[in-house]
Design a protein around this motif. Structure first.
Motif, short mmCIF file in Angstrom:
data_model
loop_
_atom_site.label_atom_id
_atom_site.label_comp_id
_atom_site.label_asym_id
_atom_site.label_seq_id
_atom_site.Cartn_x
_atom_site.Cartn_y
_atom_site.Cartn_z
N TYR A 176 0.84 -1.21 0.00
CA TYR A 176 0.00 0.00 0.00
C TYR A 176 0.87 1.26 0.00
CZ TYR A 176 -4.18 -2.83 1.13
OH TYR A 176 -5.21 -3.74 1.11
N GLY A 177 1.94 1.21 -0.79
CA GLY A 177 2.82 2.36 -0.91
C GLY A 177 3.87 2.49 0.16
N HIS A 178 3.82 1.65 1.19
CA HIS A 178 4.75 1.77 2.31
C HIS A 178 6.09 1.08 2.05
CE1 HIS A 178 0.88 2.77 4.04
NE2 HIS A 178 1.45 3.16 5.16
N GLY A 179 6.11 0.15 1.09
CA GLY A 179 7.33 -0.58 0.78
C GLY A 179 7.29 -1.99 1.34
N ILE A 180 7.31 -2.99 0.46
CA ILE A 180 7.28 -4.39 0.90
C ILE A 180 8.45 -4.71 1.81
CG2 ILE A 180 7.60 -6.77 0.09
CD1 ILE A 180 5.81 -6.09 -2.29
N LYS A 181 9.63 -4.36 1.37
CA LYS A 181 10.85 -4.66 2.15
C LYS A 181 10.77 -4.02 3.53
CE LYS A 181 15.82 -3.63 2.12
NZ LYS A 181 16.92 -2.97 1.34
N GLU A 182 10.35 -2.77 3.57
CA GLU A 182 10.33 -2.04 4.84
C GLU A 182 9.28 -2.61 5.79
OE1 GLU A 182 12.33 0.40 1.84
OE2 GLU A 182 10.45 -0.71 1.82
N GLU B 248 -6.53 4.49 -2.68
CA GLU B 248 -5.93 5.04 -3.91
C GLU B 248 -4.75 5.94 -3.60
OE1 GLU B 248 -7.01 7.61 -7.94
OE2 GLU B 248 -8.62 7.11 -6.52
N VAL B 249 -4.90 6.78 -2.59
CA VAL B 249 -3.81 7.70 -2.22
C VAL B 249 -2.55 6.92 -1.86
CG1 VAL B 249 -3.05 9.42 -0.54
CG2 VAL B 249 -5.38 9.53 -1.47
N LEU B 250 -2.69 5.91 -0.99
CA LEU B 250 -1.53 5.16 -0.52
C LEU B 250 -0.91 4.30 -1.61
CD1 LEU B 250 -2.93 4.07 2.97
CD2 LEU B 250 -1.14 5.76 2.54
N THR B 251 -1.74 3.59 -2.36
CA THR B 251 -1.17 2.71 -3.38
C THR B 251 -0.52 3.50 -4.51
OG1 THR B 251 -3.32 2.48 -4.47
CG2 THR B 251 -2.71 0.78 -2.90
N ASN B 252 -0.99 4.73 -4.75
CA ASN B 252 -0.29 5.58 -5.72
C ASN B 252 1.16 5.80 -5.33
OD1 ASN B 252 -2.43 5.95 -7.46
ND2 ASN B 252 -3.02 7.95 -6.66
N LEU B 253 1.42 5.81 -4.01
CA LEU B 253 2.78 6.03 -3.52
C LEU B 253 3.67 4.81 -3.70
CD1 LEU B 253 1.91 8.02 -0.27
CD2 LEU B 253 2.93 8.94 -2.37
N CYS C 110 11.37 31.61 3.43
CA CYS C 110 11.96 30.28 3.30
C CYS C 110 13.08 30.36 2.27
CB CYS C 110 10.92 29.25 2.89
SG CYS C 110 10.05 29.64 1.38
N LYS C 111 13.80 29.24 2.13
CA LYS C 111 14.95 29.23 1.23
C LYS C 111 15.10 27.85 0.59
CE LYS C 111 18.23 28.16 4.96
NZ LYS C 111 17.16 27.86 5.92
N ILE C 112 15.93 27.79 -0.43
CA ILE C 112 16.23 26.50 -1.05
C ILE C 112 16.82 25.55 0.00
CG2 ILE C 112 17.72 25.32 -2.73
CD1 ILE C 112 17.40 27.77 -4.53
N GLY C 113 16.33 24.35 0.02
CA GLY C 113 16.79 23.36 1.00
C GLY C 113 15.86 23.19 2.18
N ASP C 114 14.91 24.12 2.35
CA ASP C 114 13.98 24.01 3.48
C ASP C 114 13.06 22.79 3.29
OD1 ASP C 114 15.04 26.19 4.69
OD2 ASP C 114 13.31 27.50 4.44
N SER C 115 12.72 22.16 4.42
CA SER C 115 11.87 20.97 4.39
C SER C 115 10.42 21.34 4.08
CB SER C 115 11.93 20.27 5.75
OG SER C 115 11.08 19.14 5.77
N VAL C 116 9.75 20.42 3.37
CA VAL C 116 8.34 20.61 3.02
C VAL C 116 7.57 19.36 3.46
CG1 VAL C 116 6.68 21.03 1.17
CG2 VAL C 116 9.00 21.96 1.00
N THR C 117 6.55 19.54 4.28
CA THR C 117 5.69 18.43 4.67
C THR C 117 4.58 18.29 3.63
OG1 THR C 117 6.13 18.83 7.01
CG2 THR C 117 4.22 17.47 6.47
N ILE C 118 4.58 17.18 2.93
CA ILE C 118 3.60 16.97 1.86
C ILE C 118 2.34 16.31 2.39
CG2 ILE C 118 3.21 15.97 -0.43
CD1 ILE C 118 5.55 17.94 -0.35
N MET C 119 2.49 15.25 3.18
CA MET C 119 1.32 14.50 3.65
C MET C 119 1.60 13.83 4.99
SD MET C 119 -0.70 11.32 1.85
CE MET C 119 0.20 10.03 2.72
N LYS C 120 0.67 13.97 5.91
CA LYS C 120 0.72 13.24 7.17
C LYS C 120 -0.46 12.29 7.32
CE LYS C 120 3.34 16.55 10.00
NZ LYS C 120 3.29 17.43 11.20
N ASP C 121 -1.53 12.55 6.58
CA ASP C 121 -2.75 11.75 6.68
C ASP C 121 -3.34 11.57 5.28
OD1 ASP C 121 -5.36 10.78 7.07
OD2 ASP C 121 -5.51 11.74 9.03
N ALA C 122 -3.37 10.33 4.82
CA ALA C 122 -3.89 10.05 3.48
C ALA C 122 -5.37 10.41 3.35
CB ALA C 122 -3.70 8.57 3.14
#
Length: 343
Positions: free
Chosen positions: A36-42, A328-333, A303-315
């Motif tokens: 579900y987008g999380h990574g099988i290995k992980e 759909e959101v998770l499997t897209n990842l 802000c500046k180049i290199g600053d962190s961006v939080t894209i998603m915390k909750d699908a």
């Protein structure tokens, strides 16, 4: 890598415990679609000491998972090469009497035993057998060659929307199970949406979404997505931003570029609607999301180049944005091209 998925080991183990407490049965953790987008290995690296069954959709996923675990792996879709599955101790779905005959013939030639999990079509009408007559034919041919069913299962189509239809599926499932030889000790299992909450008489529940933190208020999201600013561009009033002139500046603006796009699992449906967090401040996406990047308006923040961006915390937030589901959101990842980091 500029972009990364962060996986919470604590939350994943917590969710499995909650699922087990609710289900009271064995659990088959579904790791299809790259977990579900999380990574099988992980995911396997976190749960392998906690669980004994994994579910995948195809042979490729099964062989990849086999590199990281010696636990039971069940393929619930069709396989290209059942001999390879048997050689790698991979269990797989059985859909018909003809399929049983063909695989038994292949197995006998190679002196291997297929680990069949028979799919019962109780109303999903996707895979599996529909009649007791065909079930008995399968049982008889397996007895003839001194083989057995390792598992028998069904999938519910409408657990959260149609109780009457679900009850009909349950009744059919129970009727099929009555015909199993007791000495086989065949594992009975079910899946489909909220099956762990239905108190279904079986040995094992196949669980996906709840393991990853959705579908119940007791579980916690495992995955979050982060990136960083890689460029900053000044845009004049009336200039266009992105493909197809997807946004037109109504004043002078400052735009930051984030190296994440629909090639990583975001979707163009989010264009001009996506909001992300930079330095504890929310900023808006402007312009169509590209395959490899998207742009945000940073005119009112520092802000500046290199600053962190939080894209998603909750699908769930993304699901509402695109009028879809967390699935759909998770499997897209699953196609995310950054790093996956376990904390």
């Amino acid at each position: 890598m500029f972009s990364k998925i962060i996986l919470s080991k604590e939350n994943l183990i917590h969710n499995l415990k909650i699922v087990k407490d609710i289900s009271k049965h064995k659990i088959c953790v579904m790791i299809k679609a790259n977990a579900y987008g999380h990574g099988i290995k992980e995911v396997i690296s976190i749960l392998d000491k906690e669980e004994n069954f994994y579910g995948v959709s195809n042979q490729s996923e099964a062989l990849y998972a086999r590199k990281y675990t010696d636990k039971e792996i069940i393929v619930f879709g069709a396989c290209e090469d059942y001999l390879t599955c048997m050689k790698n101790d991979i269990s797989f779905a059985l859909f018909s009497y003809k399929m049983a005959k063909d695989i038994i013939k292949l197995a006998k030639k190679s002196n291997l035993e297929p680990k069949f999990h028979l799919c019962l079509n109780t109303g999903m009408n996707r895979y599996g057998i529909k009649s007791i007559k065909e079930l008995n034919k399968i049982i008889n041919i397996l007895k003839k060659y001194n083989m057995k069913l390792f598992g028998i299962y069904t999938h519910f189509s409408s657990l959260t929307t149609d109780k009457n239809y679900t009850d009909k599926q349950k009744s059919k499932f129970y009727e099929f199970v009555k015909f199993l030889p007791k000495k086989w000790n065949t594992i009975t299992h079910v899946g489909g949406g909220n099956s762990i909450f239905e108190n279904i008489d079986c040995d094992m529940n196949r669980v996906g979404l709840e393991i990853y933190g959705y579908g119940n208020n007791l579980v916690k999201p495992v995955l979050s997505v982060f990136s960083q600013i890689v460029d900053i561009v000044r845009v004049e009033k009336n200039e266009h931003i992105g493909y197809l002139c997807g946004y037109t500046a109504n004043s002078n603006m400052i735009i930051a570029t984030i190296p994440l796009g629909y090639g990583d699992g975001l979707t163009r449906k989010m264009s001009n609607r996506l909001k992300v967090e930079i330095g504890n401040q929310i900023v808006n996406n402007v312009g169509n999301i590209c395959m490899d990047a998207f742009m945000v308006d940073i005119s009112k923040i520092k802000c500046k180049i290199g600053d962190s961006v939080t894209i998603m915390k909750d699908a769930g937030d993304f699901a509402k944005l695109i009028e879809s589901t967390e699935y759909e959101v998770l499997t897209n990842l699953g196609k995310f091209r950054g790093d996956r980091i376990i904390i």
